[in-house]
Design a protein around this motif. Structure first.
Motif, PDB file in Angstrom:
ATOM      1  N   VAL A   1       0.846  -1.202   0.000  1.00  0.00           N
ATOM      2  CA  VAL A   1       0.000   0.000   0.000  1.00  0.00           C
ATOM      3  C   VAL A   1       0.879   1.249   0.000  1.00  0.00           C
ATOM      4  O   VAL A   1       0.639   2.193  -0.766  1.00  0.00           O
ATOM      5  N   GLU A   2       1.897   1.264   0.839  1.00  0.00           N
ATOM      6  CA  GLU A   2       2.784   2.427   0.901  1.00  0.00           C
ATOM      7  C   GLU A   2       3.509   2.654  -0.421  1.00  0.00           C
ATOM      8  O   GLU A   2       3.680   3.788  -0.852  1.00  0.00           O
ATOM      9  N   ALA A   3       3.922   1.565  -1.090  1.00  0.00           N
ATOM     10  CA  ALA A   3       4.599   1.701  -2.382  1.00  0.00           C
ATOM     11  C   ALA A   3       3.654   2.271  -3.442  1.00  0.00           C
ATOM     12  O   ALA A   3       4.033   3.158  -4.217  1.00  0.00           O
ATOM     13  N   VAL A   4       2.423   1.764  -3.472  1.00  0.00           N
ATOM     14  CA  VAL A   4       1.435   2.264  -4.448  1.00  0.00           C
ATOM     15  C   VAL A   4       1.127   3.737  -4.170  1.00  0.00           C
ATOM     16  O   VAL A   4       1.083   4.559  -5.085  1.00  0.00           O
ATOM     17  N   MET A   5       0.931   4.067  -2.897  1.00  0.00           N
ATOM     18  CA  MET A   5       0.618   5.456  -2.546  1.00  0.00           C
ATOM     19  C   MET A   5       1.801   6.380  -2.838  1.00  0.00           C
ATOM     20  O   MET A   5       1.617   7.503  -3.296  1.00  0.00           O
ATOM     21  N   SER A   6       3.005   5.916  -2.595  1.00  0.00           N
ATOM     22  CA  SER A   6       4.189   6.719  -2.877  1.00  0.00           C
ATOM     23  C   SER A   6       4.301   7.009  -4.371  1.00  0.00           C
ATOM     24  O   SER A   6       4.592   8.136  -4.778  1.00  0.00           O
ATOM     25  N   ARG A   7       4.035   6.005  -5.171  1.00  0.00           N
ATOM     26  CA  ARG A   7       4.081   6.187  -6.630  1.00  0.00           C
ATOM     27  C   ARG A   7       3.015   7.179  -7.095  1.00  0.00           C
ATOM     28  O   ARG A   7       3.276   8.061  -7.917  1.00  0.00           O
ATOM     29  N   ALA A   8       1.813   7.053  -6.543  1.00  0.00           N
ATOM     30  CA  ALA A   8       0.736   7.985  -6.893  1.00  0.00           C
ATOM     31  C   ALA A   8       1.070   9.389  -6.418  1.00  0.00           C
ATOM     32  O   ALA A   8       0.825  10.372  -7.123  1.00  0.00           O
ATOM     33  N   ALA A   9       1.651   9.511  -5.221  1.00  0.00           N
ATOM     34  CA  ALA A   9       2.033  10.824  -4.685  1.00  0.00           C
ATOM     35  C   ALA A   9       3.115  11.467  -5.551  1.00  0.00           C
ATOM     36  O   ALA A   9       3.113  12.691  -5.752  1.00  0.00           O
ATOM     37  N   ASP A  10       4.029  10.663  -6.073  1.00  0.00           N
ATOM     38  CA  ASP A  10       5.061  11.196  -6.978  1.00  0.00           C
ATOM     39  C   ASP A  10       4.417  11.791  -8.228  1.00  0.00           C
ATOM     40  O   ASP A  10       4.811  12.858  -8.704  1.00  0.00           O
ATOM     41  N   PHE A  11       3.401  11.097  -8.762  1.00  0.00           N
ATOM     42  CA  PHE A  11       2.666  11.607  -9.924  1.00  0.00           C
ATOM     43  C   PHE A  11       2.051  12.971  -9.596  1.00  0.00           C
ATOM     44  O   PHE A  11       2.173  13.921 -10.366  1.00  0.00           O
ATOM     45  N   VAL A  12       1.403  13.067  -8.437  1.00  0.00           N
ATOM     46  CA  VAL A  12       0.759  14.321  -8.030  1.00  0.00           C
ATOM     47  C   VAL A  12       1.807  15.414  -7.865  1.00  0.00           C
ATOM     48  O   VAL A  12       1.641  16.529  -8.358  1.00  0.00           O
ATOM     49  N   ALA A  13       2.893  15.104  -7.174  1.00  0.00           N
ATOM     50  CA  ALA A  13       3.939  16.107  -6.942  1.00  0.00           C
ATOM     51  C   ALA A  13       4.515  16.619  -8.261  1.00  0.00           C
ATOM     52  O   ALA A  13       4.729  17.829  -8.422  1.00  0.00           O
ATOM     53  N   ASP A  14       4.749  15.728  -9.219  1.00  0.00           N
ATOM     54  CA  ASP A  14       5.264  16.149 -10.531  1.00  0.00           C
ATOM     55  C   ASP A  14       4.266  17.062 -11.234  1.00  0.00           C
ATOM     56  O   ASP A  14       4.638  18.091 -11.797  1.00  0.00           O
ATOM     57  N   HIS A  15       2.988  16.691 -11.192  1.00  0.00           N
ATOM     58  CA  HIS A  15       1.943  17.502 -11.829  1.00  0.00           C
ATOM     59  C   HIS A  15       1.883  18.894 -11.188  1.00  0.00           C
ATOM     60  O   HIS A  15       1.839  19.910 -11.882  1.00  0.00           O
ATOM     61  N   VAL A  16       1.885  18.930  -9.875  1.00  0.00           N
ATOM     62  CA  VAL A  16       1.778  20.198  -9.152  1.00  0.00           C
ATOM     63  C   VAL A  16       3.012  21.057  -9.412  1.00  0.00           C
ATOM     64  O   VAL A  16       2.898  22.257  -9.673  1.00  0.00           O
TER      65      VAL A  16
END
Length: 151
Positions: free
Chosen positions: A28-43
């Protein structure tokens, strides 16, 4: 999704999954970290032209757009397990560090944590549309950071 479903999709046993991937929490933490990286890059891309308190407003609004556009995070925030979401977010100090980094003006972890909470509140209780969210963030969030930047 259960650990058994993940193991089946990976073509291995549950025991093998735990041995090599570390279990459900790690997954779960790995999936969330990957999704958070996507958000951070977009922002980060969206914030390029902005400075000071305007950057805070745009960071919050860009975060909402990015999170709502990422299927894993949409499921996370709208799924049937809000309690596990709360527990994960309570243990995720990296969110505050991301807010400081992206906004470039959040003065400390406490202010950054507050920005994260604004985003989470708007995800949990969205306003009728993006224009209403913008007006609310500009009216109630930007002035706080405009005052801080001036002092």
């Amino acid at each position: 999704m259960s650990v058994d479903e993940v193991a089946a999709r990976a073509g291995c046993s549950r025991a093998t999954l735990y041995r090599y991937a570390g279990g459900k929490r790690t997954l779960v933490e790995a999936v969330m970290s990957r999704a958070a990286d996507f958000v951070a890059d977009h922002v980060e891309q969206a914030l390029e032209p902005f400075e000071d308190s305007e950057r805070i407003v745009e960071a919050i609004l860009a975060s909402l757009v990015a999170i709502r556009g990422e299927p894993t995070l949409v499921q996370w925030f709208t799924g049937a397990h809000p309690r596990s979401t709360d527990e994960y977010l309570a243990r995720a100090p990296e969110l505050g560090r991301v807010a400081i980094s992206l906004t470039r003006i959040a003065p400390d972890e406490e202010a950054a944590g507050w920005i994260v909470r604004v985003v989470l509140a708007l995800l949990t209780w969205p306003l009728p549309d993006a224009a209403a969210e913008r007006r609310t963030v500009e009216r109630f969030v930007e002035p706080i950071f405009r005052i801080r930047a001036a002092s």
